[in-house]
Design a protein around this motif. Structure first.
Motif, short mmCIF file in Angstrom:
data_model
loop_
_atom_site.label_atom_id
_atom_site.label_comp_id
_atom_site.label_asym_id
_atom_site.label_seq_id
_atom_site.Cartn_x
_atom_site.Cartn_y
_atom_site.Cartn_z
N THR A 107 11.42 -11.33 2.95
CA THR A 107 10.15 -10.74 2.79
C THR A 107 10.34 -10.08 1.17
N PHE A 108 11.47 -9.30 0.96
CA PHE A 108 11.79 -8.77 -0.48
C PHE A 108 12.04 -10.00 -1.43
N THR A 109 12.36 -11.12 -1.13
CA THR A 109 12.49 -11.78 -2.13
C THR A 109 11.15 -12.50 -2.62
N LEU A 110 10.28 -12.53 -1.57
CA LEU A 110 8.80 -13.07 -1.98
C LEU A 110 8.26 -12.00 -2.87
N LEU A 111 8.20 -10.80 -2.21
CA LEU A 111 7.59 -9.86 -3.07
C LEU A 111 8.25 -9.64 -4.35
N GLU A 117 -1.99 -3.56 -2.82
CA GLU A 117 -2.77 -2.62 -1.53
C GLU A 117 -2.14 -3.21 -0.11
N VAL A 118 -1.68 -4.50 -0.35
CA VAL A 118 -0.96 -5.11 1.05
C VAL A 118 0.24 -4.50 1.15
N ILE A 119 1.13 -4.40 0.03
CA ILE A 119 2.43 -4.16 0.07
C ILE A 119 2.41 -2.56 0.44
N GLY A 120 1.30 -1.70 -0.03
CA GLY A 120 1.43 -0.41 0.15
C GLY A 120 1.14 -0.19 1.58
N HIS A 121 0.13 -1.12 2.37
CA HIS A 121 -0.36 -0.84 3.66
C HIS A 121 0.83 -1.15 4.53
N ILE A 122 1.78 -1.97 4.23
CA ILE A 122 2.78 -2.48 4.97
C ILE A 122 3.61 -1.19 5.15
N THR A 123 4.02 -0.88 4.04
CA THR A 123 4.89 0.27 3.92
C THR A 123 4.25 1.73 4.59
N ILE A 144 6.42 -3.53 14.68
CA ILE A 144 6.34 -3.20 13.20
C ILE A 144 6.57 -4.38 12.60
N ILE A 145 7.58 -5.04 12.95
CA ILE A 145 8.04 -6.39 12.31
C ILE A 145 6.98 -7.46 12.57
N GLY A 146 6.25 -7.31 13.44
CA GLY A 146 5.28 -8.32 13.83
C GLY A 146 4.18 -8.22 12.91
N HIS A 147 3.73 -6.78 12.65
CA HIS A 147 2.77 -6.33 11.39
C HIS A 147 3.05 -6.94 10.27
N GLU A 148 4.40 -6.91 9.83
CA GLU A 148 4.95 -7.27 8.48
C GLU A 148 4.88 -8.69 8.56
N ARG A 149 5.12 -9.46 9.26
CA ARG A 149 4.99 -10.98 9.60
C ARG A 149 3.59 -11.40 9.43
N HIS A 150 2.58 -10.71 9.82
CA HIS A 150 1.24 -11.11 9.84
C HIS A 150 0.78 -10.88 8.42
N HIS A 151 1.08 -9.80 7.97
CA HIS A 151 0.76 -9.58 6.36
C HIS A 151 1.19 -10.67 5.40
N MET A 152 2.66 -10.99 5.49
CA MET A 152 3.41 -11.92 4.77
C MET A 152 2.70 -13.27 4.87
N ALA A 153 2.16 -13.63 6.27
CA ALA A 153 1.73 -14.88 6.34
C ALA A 153 0.32 -14.79 5.62
N ILE A 154 -0.21 -13.85 5.65
CA ILE A 154 -1.67 -13.71 4.79
C ILE A 154 -1.09 -13.88 3.37
N LEU A 155 -0.39 -13.20 2.80
CA LEU A 155 0.02 -13.38 1.63
C LEU A 155 0.20 -14.66 1.09
N ILE A 178 -1.87 -17.29 -2.17
CA ILE A 178 -1.03 -18.64 -2.66
C ILE A 178 0.19 -18.07 -3.44
N LEU A 179 0.83 -17.44 -2.34
CA LEU A 179 2.33 -17.14 -2.90
C LEU A 179 3.19 -18.16 -2.34
N GLU A 180 4.46 -18.69 -3.20
CA GLU A 180 5.33 -19.27 -2.40
C GLU A 180 6.62 -18.69 -2.42
N ASN A 181 7.48 -19.21 -1.21
CA ASN A 181 8.86 -18.79 -1.53
C ASN A 181 9.62 -19.12 -2.03
#
Length: 167
Positions: free
Chosen positions: A31-35, A56-62, A148-159, A164-167
């Motif tokens: 997650t942090f590598t991608l961000l 805003e997505v990053i802030g929301h996850i936090t 909490i991690i499921g929520h993070e995974r949800h938003h990372m998938a949307i990102l 159009i973000l790539e690993n």
């Protein structure tokens, strides 16, 4: 049964019930590598009108993790606490995420994650099995934390998909 994001807890839990709590919270390096690959210009990108920017997505996850960890703390101490949702749009609308640098937002998220791991490390098996209610679902503290991690995974998938973000 397949859950959807609007189902709340069951959906987010279903995205993270595949590993132990320690493994889930410690495996945030991808997650942090991608961000960290997001530059300032890209941080202000929104994929459609009225959608959140990446910042805003990053802030929301936090924010989500802060709120849920506080509720988890209270539940771990056997306080009566409501574990259901909150008005995420109001929280994002009333934050200054877009005025902050992407690096500031990632640093805040990282600090929150470190605090979450520190808290989780203090919990006993007995505490992890304390039950509470997430709307109509009786859940353990451990399952609540996994969501909490499921929520993070949800938003990372949307990102990855919408922004159009790539690993």
């Amino acid at each position: 049964m397949e859950y959807k994001p609007e189902d709340g807890f069951p959906y987010y839990y279903s995205l993270a019930n595949d590993a132990s709590l320690d493994a889930l919270f410690s495996a945030s390096s991808s997650t942090f590598t991608l961000l960290h690959s997001i530059d300032e210009k890209k941080g202000n990108y929104r994929y459609a009108p009225n959608k959140w920017t990446i910042k805003e997505v990053i802030g929301h996850i936090t924010d989500h993790e802060k709120i849920k960890m506080f509720r988890a703390f209270r539940l771990s101490r056997k306080e009566t606490v409501e574990l259901w949702g909150y008005d995420q749009n109001s929280l994002v609308r009333n934050a200054k995420f877009n005025a902050l640098s992407t690096e500031q937002l990632i640093a805040d998220f990282s600090n929150v994650r470190k605090a979450s791991i520190s808290f989780i490390d203090t919990l006993s098996d007995k505490q992890l099995n304390i039950k509470g209610m997430a709307r109509t679902h009786e859940i353990t503290l451990e399952d609540f934390l996994k969501s909490i991690i499921g929520h993070e995974r949800h938003h990372m998938a949307i990102l990855k998909e919408k922004y159009i973000l790539e690993n």
